[in-house]
Design a protein around this motif. Structure first.
Motif, mmCIF file in Angstrom:
data_model
loop_
_atom_site.group_PDB
_atom_site.id
_atom_site.type_symbol
_atom_site.label_atom_id
_atom_site.label_comp_id
_atom_site.label_asym_id
_atom_site.label_seq_id
_atom_site.Cartn_x
_atom_site.Cartn_y
_atom_site.Cartn_z
ATOM 1 N N ALA A 336 0.843 -1.210 0.000
ATOM 2 C CA ALA A 336 0.000 0.000 0.000
ATOM 3 C C ALA A 336 0.873 1.253 0.000
ATOM 4 C CB ALA A 336 -0.928 -0.006 1.205
ATOM 5 N N SER A 337 1.995 1.216 0.730
ATOM 6 C CA SER A 337 2.913 2.359 0.750
ATOM 7 C C SER A 337 3.481 2.612 -0.637
ATOM 8 C CB SER A 337 4.056 2.103 1.739
ATOM 9 O OG SER A 337 3.549 2.030 3.058
ATOM 10 N N ALA A 338 3.820 1.520 -1.338
ATOM 11 C CA ALA A 338 4.365 1.659 -2.687
ATOM 12 C C ALA A 338 3.302 2.108 -3.677
ATOM 13 C CB ALA A 338 4.968 0.325 -3.133
ATOM 14 N N ALA A 354 -5.788 -2.370 2.410
ATOM 15 C CA ALA A 354 -4.954 -2.028 3.570
ATOM 16 C C ALA A 354 -5.735 -1.161 4.557
ATOM 17 C CB ALA A 354 -3.694 -1.307 3.108
ATOM 18 N N LYS A 355 -6.506 -0.203 4.034
ATOM 19 C CA LYS A 355 -7.319 0.651 4.898
ATOM 20 C C LYS A 355 -8.385 -0.163 5.629
ATOM 21 C CE LYS A 355 -6.734 4.951 2.281
ATOM 22 N NZ LYS A 355 -7.396 5.958 1.420
ATOM 23 N N GLU A 356 -8.956 -1.154 4.924
ATOM 24 C CA GLU A 356 -9.960 -2.021 5.547
ATOM 25 C C GLU A 356 -9.361 -2.833 6.686
ATOM 26 O OE1 GLU A 356 -11.550 -4.419 2.448
ATOM 27 O OE2 GLU A 356 -12.539 -2.743 1.407
ATOM 28 N N GLU A 357 -8.049 -3.134 6.573
ATOM 29 C CA GLU A 357 -7.353 -3.893 7.614
ATOM 30 C C GLU A 357 -6.860 -2.985 8.746
ATOM 31 O OE1 GLU A 357 -6.841 -7.210 7.773
ATOM 32 O OE2 GLU A 357 -7.923 -7.595 5.915
ATOM 33 N N GLY A 358 -7.197 -1.687 8.670
ATOM 34 C CA GLY A 358 -6.831 -0.758 9.731
ATOM 35 C C GLY A 358 -5.488 -0.097 9.543
ATOM 36 N N ILE A 359 -4.891 -0.271 8.360
ATOM 37 C CA ILE A 359 -3.590 0.350 8.071
ATOM 38 C C ILE A 359 -3.843 1.709 7.434
ATOM 39 C CG2 ILE A 359 -1.389 0.101 6.847
ATOM 40 C CD1 ILE A 359 -1.993 -2.949 6.765
ATOM 41 N N GLU A 360 -3.576 2.769 8.139
ATOM 42 C CA GLU A 360 -3.870 4.120 7.652
ATOM 43 C C GLU A 360 -2.609 4.914 7.305
ATOM 44 O OE1 GLU A 360 -6.674 5.418 6.857
ATOM 45 O OE2 GLU A 360 -8.095 3.995 7.695
ATOM 46 N N MET A 361 -1.515 4.655 8.055
ATOM 47 C CA MET A 361 -0.284 5.432 7.860
ATOM 48 C C MET A 361 0.616 4.735 6.850
ATOM 49 S SD MET A 361 -0.671 8.080 9.734
ATOM 50 C CE MET A 361 0.995 8.751 9.823
ATOM 51 N N PHE A 362 0.740 5.339 5.657
ATOM 52 C CA PHE A 362 1.585 4.769 4.617
ATOM 53 C C PHE A 362 2.872 5.570 4.501
ATOM 54 C CE2 PHE A 362 -2.813 4.036 2.818
ATOM 55 C CZ PHE A 362 -2.898 2.743 3.324
ATOM 56 N N GLU A 363 3.965 4.838 4.256
ATOM 57 C CA GLU A 363 5.258 5.483 4.053
ATOM 58 C C GLU A 363 5.384 5.847 2.576
ATOM 59 O OE1 GLU A 363 10.020 4.298 4.274
ATOM 60 O OE2 GLU A 363 8.497 2.945 5.088
ATOM 61 N N SER A 364 5.537 7.125 2.280
ATOM 62 C CA SER A 364 5.647 7.550 0.884
ATOM 63 C C SER A 364 6.941 7.021 0.273
ATOM 64 C CB SER A 364 5.626 9.077 0.779
ATOM 65 O OG SER A 364 4.402 9.579 1.256
ATOM 66 N N PRO A 365 6.888 6.462 -0.929
ATOM 67 C CA PRO A 365 8.104 5.914 -1.557
ATOM 68 C C PRO A 365 9.107 7.011 -1.902
ATOM 69 C CG PRO A 365 6.264 5.882 -3.104
ATOM 70 C CD PRO A 365 5.694 6.283 -1.778
ATOM 71 N N ASP A 366 10.385 6.698 -1.682
ATOM 72 C CA ASP A 366 11.452 7.644 -2.038
ATOM 73 C C ASP A 366 11.629 7.695 -3.552
ATOM 74 O OD1 ASP A 366 12.080 8.140 0.686
ATOM 75 O OD2 ASP A 366 13.111 6.208 0.752
ATOM 76 N N SER A 379 10.943 2.433 -3.987
ATOM 77 C CA SER A 379 11.942 2.369 -2.921
ATOM 78 C C SER A 379 11.343 2.894 -1.630
ATOM 79 C CB SER A 379 13.181 3.201 -3.288
ATOM 80 O OG SER A 379 13.788 2.687 -4.448
ATOM 81 N N LEU A 380 11.389 2.050 -0.581
ATOM 82 C CA LEU A 380 10.922 2.439 0.753
ATOM 83 C C LEU A 380 12.116 2.353 1.696
ATOM 84 C CD1 LEU A 380 7.566 0.411 0.885
ATOM 85 C CD2 LEU A 380 7.819 2.853 0.447
#
Length: 634
Positions: A336-338, A354-366, A379-380
Motif C-alpha cells: 500500500a505504501s508503494a 490495507a485501509k480495511e485492515e486498519g492500516i492508515e499510515m503509509f510510508e511515501s516511496p522515495d 523504494s521504501l
C-alpha cells in the motif's frame, strides 16, 4: 441570409407572381411581365450576389448556373420561367435551412439544459448568483427540481438525479455523499450540498455542447469528395450548355440544361444525413466526433476491448493475500505504501484493502517508477520493491519454481489477477485481485454480431489464465493476453493487415497507442474524464455496453441513408439531362422536379431523426416507455 428574411422573400415573390397572373388575366401583358421580372429580381437578388462573390474567388457554383439561366430567360422574353426558377431555388434553400435546423435540434436541447443560476453557501448564508460566476471549491446547494450548475461531488445529502442529458438514460439515478454529479442534470428529489470541481466552460455539459458543435461542422470523406466533384461538375455543365446551344441553335434548351443540372440535392445529400446521425447519437448519450467517424464505424467488422474498466466494472477488490516470510499486515502495509503513488486500479484496490485492515499510515516511496504493462518499482527506505505480474518478476528472478507457478495458476484459473511482490532477493507474497464482469457484458457478443460485427476480441495486459477465464465466460472470439501497450498496437495492426476494420474500446488513457492506431477509438462510461474526451473518436457517456449495438446500428443506418440520397440525386440529374436533350423537360418543370428531389433527400434524412432501434429495447423498456418513464429514442 437568415431564415426569417428568406421566408419574407418567398412570400414577396409569391405575391408578385400572383399579381402578374392577375394583370395577365385582364390582358395587361406589359404590367404582368414587369411583375414577373420584379419577382425574379426579389427572389434572385441574393442568388446573383452569391454568384458574383463566388466568381471573385474563382468559384463557379450552383448560384452561377441559376443566374446565367435567369438572365438568359429574361433576355429571350421567358419572364415566367425566370420568376419560377428563382422562386423555386429560394424555396428549396429555405427548406434546406429549416431541415438542418431540425437535425441540429439536439444541440439546442443541450443548450436548454445549461443552468442560468446557482445557490452557493457562503459564511452560512445562501447566495443566488449566475451559474457562470460559481468558482471551483464553492459549495453549491441543490434543491428538488433544480438543475445542477457545476460538475462536482456530493459532500452532504442525497438525491435522485435525472442524467438523461449527459448519458442518454431516462431512468433517474440515486446518488449520495462522495458520488459525482454533472452540470445540467436535474435533481428530481432530495437535497444536497455539492462541492464544485469543474465550473463554467470546463463542465461536462459545456464540453459535450462544444464537441457536438464541432462534429456537426466537420465533413465526412464522401462529403469532401462531392464538394470537389461539384467544383469541376459546374464548369463542365456550362461548357455542355454552350455546346448544346451551338449544335441545336436553341437557347431555351441550353438555359434549361443550366437550371436542371444544379447538383443541389447531391450537395446536401451527405451533410444533412451526417448531421442527423450525430444529433441522434448525442440525444442518446453517444458522442460521435464527426462525419468521418460515422463512415468509419459503418465499416467496422472487429471490435477489440480492453478488459479492466471496459468489460469489467473497473473497481477491482483484493480477494486473497498470501505472504511468504512476512505477516499479511506487513505485506499489505509495504504494498500500500508503494502503491499509494499509483493511479492504476489494481494499486488502488491494494490501498483500499490495507485501509480495511486498519492500516492508515503509509510510508511515501522515495522512488517510484512505472514499468508499462508489467508493474512498478518503488523504494521504501533502504528496501526496493518490485510489484507486478508474472512476466515482470520472472525478468528479475529468472525461472520461477513449479510450486509457485501452480499457486499462481490456481488463482488465475478463477479469473483473478495476481500481483506478485518481491524485494531484490526474495518473493514476499502474492495478492489476488478480482474485477467483477459487467452484467451487460454477457450478452455483448450476441448483440454486437446482431449489429453486423464479425468478430469480438479482448486485448489485455492481464495474464493469460485470467484473460481466458473472462473470455470464456463472455464467449469472445479471441483473447490476447499479457500484452504491453506496444503489443496491443501490433495486434490491431495485424488485424488491419488481414483486411479488418478495427474499433478499439478502452478508457482513453492506458490504451492510448492502440486507440490511436485503430480505425475508430471508443471510450465508454467516461462522463467527466477529460483525457478520454480528448482522445476518443466516439464517447459513450453511460456505463452500458449495450450502447455499442446502438452505436453501430445508427452509424450503418446513417451511411445507408446518405448513400440512398447520393444515388437518388445522381439519378434525378441524369434523367433530367436526358429529358432536356430529348426536349421533353423544360425550364420550369425541370426546376420543379429538381426542387422536389431536394425535398425528397431532406425527407429521407429526417428518417434518421426519428430512427428507433426497437430490437435493442427490452420488454421492460417498452413497459416503462408506455408509462412515460422512458422518453429518449433508441
Amino acid at each position: 441570409m437568415s431564415r426569417k428574411i428568406q421566408g419574407y422573400t418567398i412570400l414577396a415573390a409569391i405575391g408578385l407572381i400572383a399579381l402578374s397572373f392577375l394583370f395577365r388575366k385582364i390582358e395587361m401583358m406589359h404590367v404582368a411581365d414587369s411583375f414577373m421580372v420584379i419577382s425574379a429580381f426579389v427572389a434572385g437578388y441574393r442568388i446573383f450576389i452569391k454568384a458574383l462573390k463566388g466568381l471573385r474567388f474563382k468559384i463557379i457554383g450552383i448560384e452561377l448556373l441559376v443566374t446565367i439561366a435567369v438572365i438568359g430567360a429574361i433576355i429571350i422574353g421567358e419572364y415566367w420561367e425566370a420568376a419560377a426558377v428563382t422562386f423555386l431555388f429560394m424555396l428549396g434553400s429555405y427548406l434546406e435551412v429549416r431541415t438542418l435546423e431540425k437535425t441540429r435540434s439536439s444541440l439546442e436541447k443541450l443548450m436548454e439544459y445549461h443552468p442560468s443560476q446557482a445557490t452557493i453557501l457562503e459564511n452560512g448564508n445562501h447566495l443566488i448568483i449566475a451559474a457562470e460566476d460559481v468558482k471551483k471549491g464553492d459549495i453549491v446547494i441543490v434543491k428538488p427540481g433544480e438543475k445542477i450548475p457545476v460538475d462536482g461531488v456530493i459532500i452532504k445529502g442525497s438525491a435522485t438525479i435525472n442524467q438523461s442529458m449527459i448519458t442518454g438514460e431516462s431512468i433517474p439515478i440515486f446518488k449520495q455523499e462522495k458520488d459525482n454529479v454533472f452540470s445540467g442534470t436535474i435533481n428530481e428529489s432530495g437535497f444536497m450540498h455539492v462541492e464544485a470541481i469543474n465550473v463554467g466552460e470546463d463542465t461536462t455539459l459545456s464540453k459535450i455542447i462544444e464537441m457536438v458543435e464541432d462534429a456537426q461542422e466537420s465533413k465526412a470523406k464522401t462529403q469532401k469528395f462531392l464538394e470537389k466533384f461539384a467544383k469541376y461538375y459546374t464548369p463542365l455543365i456550362i461548357i455542355l450548355a454552350i455546346l448544346l446551344w451551338v449544335v441545336t441553335n436553341d437557347i431555351r434548351i441550353a438555359l434549361t440544361l443550366l437550371v436542371i443540372s444544379c447538383p443541389g440535392a447531391l450537395v446536401i445529400s451527405v451533410p444533412i444525413s451526417i448531421v442527423a446521425g450525430i444529433g441522434h447519437g448525442a440525444r442518446n448519450g453517444v458522442l460521435i466526433k464527426g462525419g468521418e467517424y460515422i463512415e468509419k464505424l459503418a465499416k467496422i467488422d472487429v471490435v477489440a476491448f480492453d478488459k479492466t474498466g471496459t468489460l469489467t466494472k473497473g473497481t477491482p477488490k483484493v480477494i486473497n493475500v498470501k505472504p511468504y516470510g512476512v505477516t499479511s499486515k506487513e505485506l499489505l502495509m509495504k504494498l500500500a505504501s508503494a502503491e499509494c503513488a499509483s493511479e492504476h486500479p489494481l494499486g488502488k484496490a491494494i490501498v483500499e484493502r490495507a485501509k480495511e485492515e486498519g492500516i492508515e499510515m503509509f510510508e511515501s516511496p522515495d522512488h517510484f517508477e512505472v514499468v508499462l504493462g508489467k508493474g512498478i518499482i518503488a523504494s521504501l527506505g533502504n528496501e526496493t520493491l518490485f510489484i507486478g505480474n508474472r512476466l515482470f518478476i520472472k525478468e528479475k528472478f529468472g525461472e520461477l519454481s513449479d510450486r509457485f507457478i501452480e499457486e499462481l495458476s490456481l488463482e488465475e484459473n478463477l479469473g483473478r489477477t495476481v500481483v506478485i511482490a518481491a524485494t531484490k532477493t526474495k518473493i514476499m507474497g502474492i495478492i489476488s485481485i478480482a474485477d467483477e464482469i459487467r452484467e451487460d457484458a454477457y450478452t455483448l457478443v450476441k448483440s454486437l454480431k446482431a449489429s453486423g460485427i464479425k468478430k469480438v476480441i479482448m486485448i489485455t495486459g492481464d495474464n493469460l489464465a485470467t484473460a481466458k477465464a473472462v473470455g470464456d465466460k463472455l464467449g469472445l472470439d479471441e483473447v490476447y493476453a499479457e500484452k504491453l501497450p506496444s503489443d496491443k498496437v501490433n495486434v490491431v495492426k495485424s488485424l488491419q493487415k488481414n483486411g479488418h476494420k478495427v474499433a478499439m474500446v478502452g478508457d482513453g488513457i492506458n490504451d492510448a497507442p492502440a486507440l490511436a492506431i485503430a480505425d475508430t477509438s471508443i471510450a465508454m462510461g467516461v462522463a467527466g474524464t477529460d483525457v478520454a474526451m480528448d482522445t476518443a473518436d466516439v464517447i459513450l457517456m453511460n456505463d452500458k455496453l449495450s450502447q455499442m449495438e446502438y452505436l453501430f446500428k445508427i452509424s450503418r443506418f446513417t451511411v445507408k441513408n446518405l448513400k440512398q440520397n447520393i444515388f437518388f440525386s445522381i439519378s434525378v440529374v441524369v434523367l433530367l439531362i436526358l429529358g432536356v436533350i430529348g426536349n421533353v423537360i423544360f425550364m420550369t418543370s425541370g426546376m420543379l422536379i429538381h426542387e422536389l428531389s431536394v425535398l425528397l433527400v431532406i425527407l429521407n434524412a429526417l428518417r434518421i431523426v426519428v430512427f428507433k432501434d426497437k430490437k435493442n429495447k427490452s420488454k421492460s423498456d417498452f413497459a416503462l416507455e408506455k408509462k412515460g418513464v422512458l422518453s429518449n429514442e433508441m
